[in-house]
Design an enzyme around this catalytic site. Structure first.
Site, mmCIF file in Angstrom:
data_model
loop_
_atom_site.group_PDB
_atom_site.id
_atom_site.type_symbol
_atom_site.label_atom_id
_atom_site.label_comp_id
_atom_site.label_asym_id
_atom_site.label_seq_id
_atom_site.Cartn_x
_atom_site.Cartn_y
_atom_site.Cartn_z
ATOM 1 N N GLY A 171 17.177 7.849 -0.121
ATOM 2 C CA GLY A 171 17.798 6.792 -0.913
ATOM 3 C C GLY A 171 17.415 5.421 -0.045
ATOM 4 O O GLY A 171 16.699 5.514 0.760
ATOM 5 N N GLY A 172 18.253 4.230 -0.511
ATOM 6 C CA GLY A 172 18.104 3.288 0.339
ATOM 7 C C GLY A 172 18.393 3.193 1.641
ATOM 8 O O GLY A 172 18.221 2.217 2.565
ATOM 9 N N GLY A 406 -17.025 -9.023 11.655
ATOM 10 C CA GLY A 406 -15.489 -9.592 11.700
ATOM 11 C C GLY A 406 -14.742 -8.792 12.744
ATOM 12 O O GLY A 406 -13.769 -9.443 13.199
ATOM 13 N N ALA A 407 -15.119 -7.458 12.942
ATOM 14 C CA ALA A 407 -14.164 -6.662 13.665
ATOM 15 C C ALA A 407 -14.254 -7.338 15.093
ATOM 16 O O ALA A 407 -13.180 -7.029 15.956
ATOM 17 C CB ALA A 407 -14.699 -5.285 13.539
#
Ligand code: HXC
Length: 519
Positions: A171-172, A406-407
């Site tokens: 859960g949370g 870009g790398a």
């Protein structure tokens, strides 16, 4: 009551608290292969260093007959102790009391030690083993979680926060570990999910086991929620100690020095031949890392997740560093969404806690295709770019082989404030590889050639021409983008010296409320 009786009462109450939910539930915890909350603390901390707070706290709920069911400590053991002599704050959830579920008073106990840890500048360690919100307490339990979350957020970047998952975390409740810096899960006995298998089946019809949905293996390989996978509770707890040894206690301190007898100037001849002659052949970057670090030690983070990039902690001449390295052994070391996100988070952690970054580059580029574009490689790649560009810690980059497109920019290049950028003679720093470049630049000439043999001969010649011209470190070195081309066997010494040179680096970013990293 006589004084001795009062003391006896205290001793008796302490003994009662130490029993948690009672012998039977302790036996059942052991039968599952799990340790109790207090046994875990014993293993985690230096001997006899633990001091407990709030041992006599009990819950305040009367409904559901809970007023008749009270346990001292109320399901969580909190306090402080030391690890390698340094103060840490710890909470350990006690599954033997209401399944370790969180009540209002339980949350207050955790908040108390978190507040103290922030004031004192000491790490917080959370040992999680809980059935979640205490159902009988309703919204007060939810409020308790939110109080913890808020403190996790305020403590982020201020003090290290480490979460061990040693049982259920559902859960949370999963969000507190997710807000911390590192999560360590124990195989077979721990799991994390937002909704359990029963709810999954009811809502989506999917049939899935607890292990498949949120077991330690899944979170260490597929989701990346867990940074480390431990065989059992003991290994899990020892990992926390090891991890902390690379970290300062807070963001204003430097990590502890660990003196080494490993010579700083040892030459590692093996490195001169470690890069294969064939540029498309893989090698294991871990062999390079463990050759150059102090005593060959390396604590790899996220070992089983996004294996095409390696991140982790090591030391050079006793000083902690964070290492980021492309891994040619997996997918040729390409950058994809997961690898970018993994490395970005690690870079930001190191920067927040004054841990210098050593980056080893061998990257053919970003992984192309719709799969990656639809998954948002633009945003995930930007995270890593952002993290490096924002980081003000010392940054030493060594280009081992490929550094394309870009790398190249993303992997801690000079213009992203790389302090010292070295390259091995085997480095290839260019916009793209020869094959792609020739296709783009020579496309119209190639199409004009009709004879197939002649065509492939022409392509080969042009590729060789391009490789000779660009697939080396000297074009980048000519412009000063690479500070020096170094002999591979000397790499350890050059990194040690670079880190010494950068030890007093002072760099700050412009004042602002906060940056807006592309999430
Ligand atoms: C109160 C709980 C409890 C809970 C377990 N217990 N979970 N008591 N609140 N949430 C109690 C049981 O009644 C039992 O009491 C003891 O703990 C051990 O539980 P068992 O079920 O016997 O253990 P086991 O078979 O190992 O199963 C463990 C479990 C299961 C899988 C965690 O107990 C379970 O599913 N619990 C409910 C989990 C849940 O739905 N929690 C709420 C999630 S929502 P006795 O007296 O018999 O020893 C949530 C929201 C958080 O947490 C939101 C934050 C923002």
């Amino acid at each position: 009551m006589a004084t001795q009786d009062k003391i006896n009462e205290l001793i008796q109450k302490r003994a009662e608290a130490r029993l948690g939910g009672g012998e039977k539930r302790i036996d059942s915890q052991h039968a599952k292969g799990k340790l109790t909350a207090r046994e875990r603390i014993e293993i985690l901390l230096d001997e006899d260093s633990f001091e407990e707070f709030d041992m006599f706290v009990t819950h305040r709920t009367k409904s559901f007959g809970l007023d008749k069911e009270q346990y001292l400590s109320d399901g969580v053991v909190t306090g402080h102790g030391t690890i390698d002599g340094r103060i840490v704050y710890v909470f350990s959830q006690d599954f033997t009391v209401f399944g370790g579920s969180l009540s209002e008073t339980y949350a207050l106990k955790i908040c108390k030690i978190m507040d103290m840890a922030m004031r004192m500048g000491a790490p917080v360690i959370g040992l999680n083993d809980s059935g979640g919100a205490r159902i009988q307490e309703g919204v007060r339990s939810l409020a308790g979680y939110a109080e913890i979350f808020q403190r996790n957020i305020m403590a982020s970047g201020l003090i290290p926060q480490i979460s061990s998952i040693l049982g259920p975390c559902a859960g949370g409740a999963v969000y507190s570990p997710a807000l911390t810096d590192f999560t360590i899960m124990t195989e077979q006995t721990s799991y994390m999910f937002v909704t359990g298998p029963k709810v999954v089946q009811a809502v989506t019809g999917e049939v899935v086991t607890t292990e498949q949905l949120g077991g330690a293996t899944i979170h260490s390989t597929k989701s990346g929620v867990s940074h480390f996978l431990a065989e059992n509770d003991e290994v899990n707890l020892m990992l926390i100690r090891k991890l902390l040894s690379y970290m300062p206690s807070n963001n204003l301190e430097d990590p502890p020095m660990v003196p080494t007898s490993d010579p700083i100037d040892r030459l590692d001849d093996i490195l001169n031949t470690i890069i294969p002659e064939n540029p498309n052949q893989a090698y294991d970057v871990l062999d390079i890392i463990t050759t150059i670090t102090d005593n060959g030690e390396f604590l790899e983070v996220h070992r089983n997740y996004a294996k095409n990039i390696v991140v982790g902690f090591a030391r050079f001449n006793g000083k902690s560093v964070g290492i980021v390295a492309n891994q040619p052994k997996y997918y040729a070391g390409v950058l994809d969404c997961e690898a970018s996100r993994k490395a970005a988070r690690f870079v930001r952690y190191c920067d927040a806690f004054n841990i210098p970054l050593v980056t080893l580059v061998d990257v053919p580029g970003f992984l192309p295709g719709t799969g990656q574009e639809y998954a948002g490689i633009i945003l995930h790649g930007a995270k890593l770019l952002f993290a490096y560009g924002e980081a003000t810690v010392p940054k030493v980059t060594i280009t081992l082989r490929k550094s394309y497109g870009g790398a190249h920019d993303v992997m801690s290049c000079k213009q992203l404030r790389g302090d010292l950028n070295y390259a091995w003679p085997s480095a290839e720093i260019a916009v793209m590889g020869a094959k792609g470049a020739v296709e783009v630049l020579e496309g119209s000439n190639i199409r004009k050639i009709e004879d197939a043999d002649e065509k492939s001969q022409y392509i080969l010649e042009k590729e060789n021409e391009y490789t000779a011209k660009f697939a080396n470190p000297y074009v980048a070195a000519k412009y000063g983008f690479i500070d020096d081309v170094i002999e591979p066997r000397n790499t350890r010494f050059r990194i040690v010296r670079a880190l010494e040179l950068l030890a007093n680096k002072k760099e700050t970013n412009p004042p602002k409320k906060h940056a807006n990293i592309p999430l």
